[in-house]
Design an enzyme around this catalytic site. Structure first.
Site, PDB file in Angstrom:
ATOM      1  N   LYS A   1       0.846  -1.200   0.000  1.00 27.98           N
ATOM      2  CA  LYS A   1       0.000   0.000   0.000  1.00 27.98           C
ATOM      3  C   LYS A   1       0.887   1.257   0.000  1.00 27.98           C
ATOM      4  CE  LYS A   1      -3.344  -2.672  -0.324  1.00 27.98           C
ATOM      5  NZ  LYS A   1      -4.608  -3.065   0.227  1.00 27.98           N
TER       6      LYS A   1
HETATM    7  C1  LIG Z   1      -5.572  -4.198   0.477  1.00 24.52           C
HETATM    8  C2  LIG Z   1      -7.041  -4.027   0.521  1.00 24.52           C
HETATM    9  C3  LIG Z   1      -7.789  -4.437   1.627  1.00 24.52           C
HETATM   10  C4  LIG Z   1      -7.243  -5.308   2.742  1.00 24.52           C
HETATM   11  O1  LIG Z   1      -6.186  -4.811   3.447  1.00 24.52           O
HETATM   12  P1  LIG Z   1      -5.277  -5.817   4.318  1.00 24.52           P
HETATM   13  O2  LIG Z   1      -4.438  -4.873   5.107  1.00 24.52           O
HETATM   14  O3  LIG Z   1      -4.504  -6.644   3.357  1.00 24.52           O
HETATM   15  O4  LIG Z   1      -6.179  -6.609   5.176  1.00 24.52           O
HETATM   16  C5  LIG Z   1      -9.149  -4.145   1.657  1.00 24.52           C
HETATM   17  N1  LIG Z   1      -9.736  -3.503   0.648  1.00 24.52           N
HETATM   18  C6  LIG Z   1      -9.068  -3.112  -0.456  1.00 24.52           C
HETATM   19  C7  LIG Z   1      -9.797  -2.376  -1.524  1.00 24.52           C
HETATM   20  C8  LIG Z   1      -7.692  -3.377  -0.565  1.00 24.52           C
HETATM   21  O5  LIG Z   1      -7.036  -3.008  -1.660  1.00 24.52           O
END
Ligand SMILES: *Cc1c(COP(=O)(O)O)cnc(C)c1O
Length: 406
Positions: free
Chosen positions: A217
């Site tokens: 992210k």
């Molecule tokens: C990455 C992501 C998540 C989940 O996040 P995690 O930290 O991996 O649990 C949820 N929603 C979207 C749209 C994502 O891209």
């Protein structure tokens, strides 16, 4: 009867849709001037993360009582324009905690786009509620706001828009619908740190927003997440539920079923170091995207990700669509890029095509999400990507297109 340790995975899926599913992952070969794989995404970490993590270890504060957590919550919330932040263990637990805090449960319906990562749907399912799916609009891949109202019933309690790949959803229309039908709005902002919608920061527009700090992210804490909100009541309840819902009056006394979704001081330390480079990491993503667009825009058969007047797209991922007129399929292009060490990833497989969900949606059509699933590909998008790497990737794509034409 023998006891069974494992749940049986779903074997069924909508077979008549199997042509939409991507081919198996191609093998990456670092045959390029850099002699390495160019990853689709990698975190940018340096001395400042190292220093802050060391502080935790040297002070002994590695668990969830350290002072870096509160500092990270305050600073991150401020960065995204919200009053309050609640740090948790992941983007998924942020979504679950948000839904649970809002009282969503058995018999309730929550509207989400079908074109999203599985966590959005699963978080609704964890609460015992039903995900109600809406198709995307083709330009951004975001939830099609014109198709939400027809899905609202007397059971609907909330809408979760996703700011897909960093481009904010049409929040004005979503907020208007929420007001009209008295629904909660939870922004799944896992992909949109630093994005803005008509002068407002993503993270402060809906009742609640949820972020992920997974390693790919825009900023990361390794694993981690955050809820942001301007609502003091939501803040107080979510904070309490994050930590087993301990009561104020007596320790080990619980009047609600809470969770352990606490972030550790170690994670918050990395998050604080990442926050120092937040603006830079976001700007780099936008710069990289604009460079890609300038290099790829005249190639027939590629649809590039948009920028919209008044909206700040932070390009978490640079997602392109490969149309028939490109000459070869998305999967074929992907395979050829892999041979040059260029890692890519295919777009989400929509929720209504997932083995665990499809049976509930067989009578519905989601043509735009299916096209995105079939044609979409994201190119290497790290904030740390070098300009030479982007030139190389664009040249490689151009070369492949030329080869197809002859
Ligand atoms: C990455 C992501 C998540 C989940 O996040 P995690 O930290 O991996 O649990 C949820 N929603 C979207 C749209 C994502 O891209």
């Amino acid at each position: 009867m023998a006891k069974s340790l494992i749940r049986k995975p779903e074997k069924d899926f909508p077979r008549h849709k199997s042509h939409l599913l991507p081919s198996p992952e191609p093998v990456l070969i670092p045959d390029n001037p850099f002699h390495k794989i160019i990853p689709v995404c990698a975190p940018v970490l340096d001395e400042s993360e190292k220093r802050k993590v060391l502080e935790c270890i040297e002070s002994g504060w590695i668990s969830s009582l350290g002072e870096k957590i509160g500092e990270f919550e305050r600073k991150f919330a401020e960065k995204v324009g919200a009053k309050y932040g609640i740090a948790v263990t992941s983007g998924t637990t942020a979504l679950h905690l948000a839904l649970y805090t809002l009282g969503i449960g058995e018999g309730d319906e929550v509207i989400i786009p079908t074109f999203t990562m599985i966590a959005t749907a699963n978080a609704v399912r964890y609460c015992g509620a039903k995900p109600v799916l809406v198709d995307s609009e083709p330009r951004t891949g975001n939830i099609d706001v014109e198709k939400i109202e027809e899905k609202i019933t007397s059971q609907t309690r909330a809408i979760i828009p996703i700011h897909t790949y960093g481009h904010p959803a049409e929040m004005d229309k979503i907020l208007a619908l929420a007001k009209k039908y008295d629904l909660w709005v939870i922004e799944d902002a896992a992909e949109a740190h630093g994005a803005e919608y008509k002068g407002r920061k993503i993270g402060s527009i809906g009742d609640v927003a949820t972020f992920s700090f997974y390693a790919n992210k825009i900023i990361t804490t390794g694993e981690g997440g955050m809820i942001t909100t301007n609502n003091s009541e939501i803040y107080e309840i979510a904070r309490n539920l994050r930590d087993h819902a301990f009561s104020q009056e007596r320790h080990f006394w619980h009047k609600l079923v809470g969770f352990n979704y606490r972030m550790t001081n170690l994670q918050a330390a990395i998050g604080l170091a990442q926050l120092e480079k937040f603006d830079e990491l976001v700007e780099k993503r936008i710069e990289n995207a604009r460079l890609y667009t300038s290099l790829l825009k005249d190639i027939e058969g590629l649809v590039l990700p948009p920028e919209t007047e008044g909206i700040k797209n932070v390009f978490w991922m640079y997602g392109i669509r490969v149309k028939d007129s490109f000459g070869i399929s998305r999967d074929e292009l992907r395979e050829r890029l892999a041979r040059k060490g260029i890692e890519t990833r295919t777009f989400f497989i929509p929720i209504h095509l997932q083995p665990i969900y499809w049976k509930d949606y067989v009578n519905e059509d989601f043509p735009v999400s299916e096209a995105l699933c079939k044609e979409g590909l994201y190119l290497p998008s790290s904030s740390g990507l070098k300009k030479e790497e982007i030139y190389f990737i664009a040249e490689t794509i151009r070369g492949i297109k030329k080869g197809v034409g002859s």
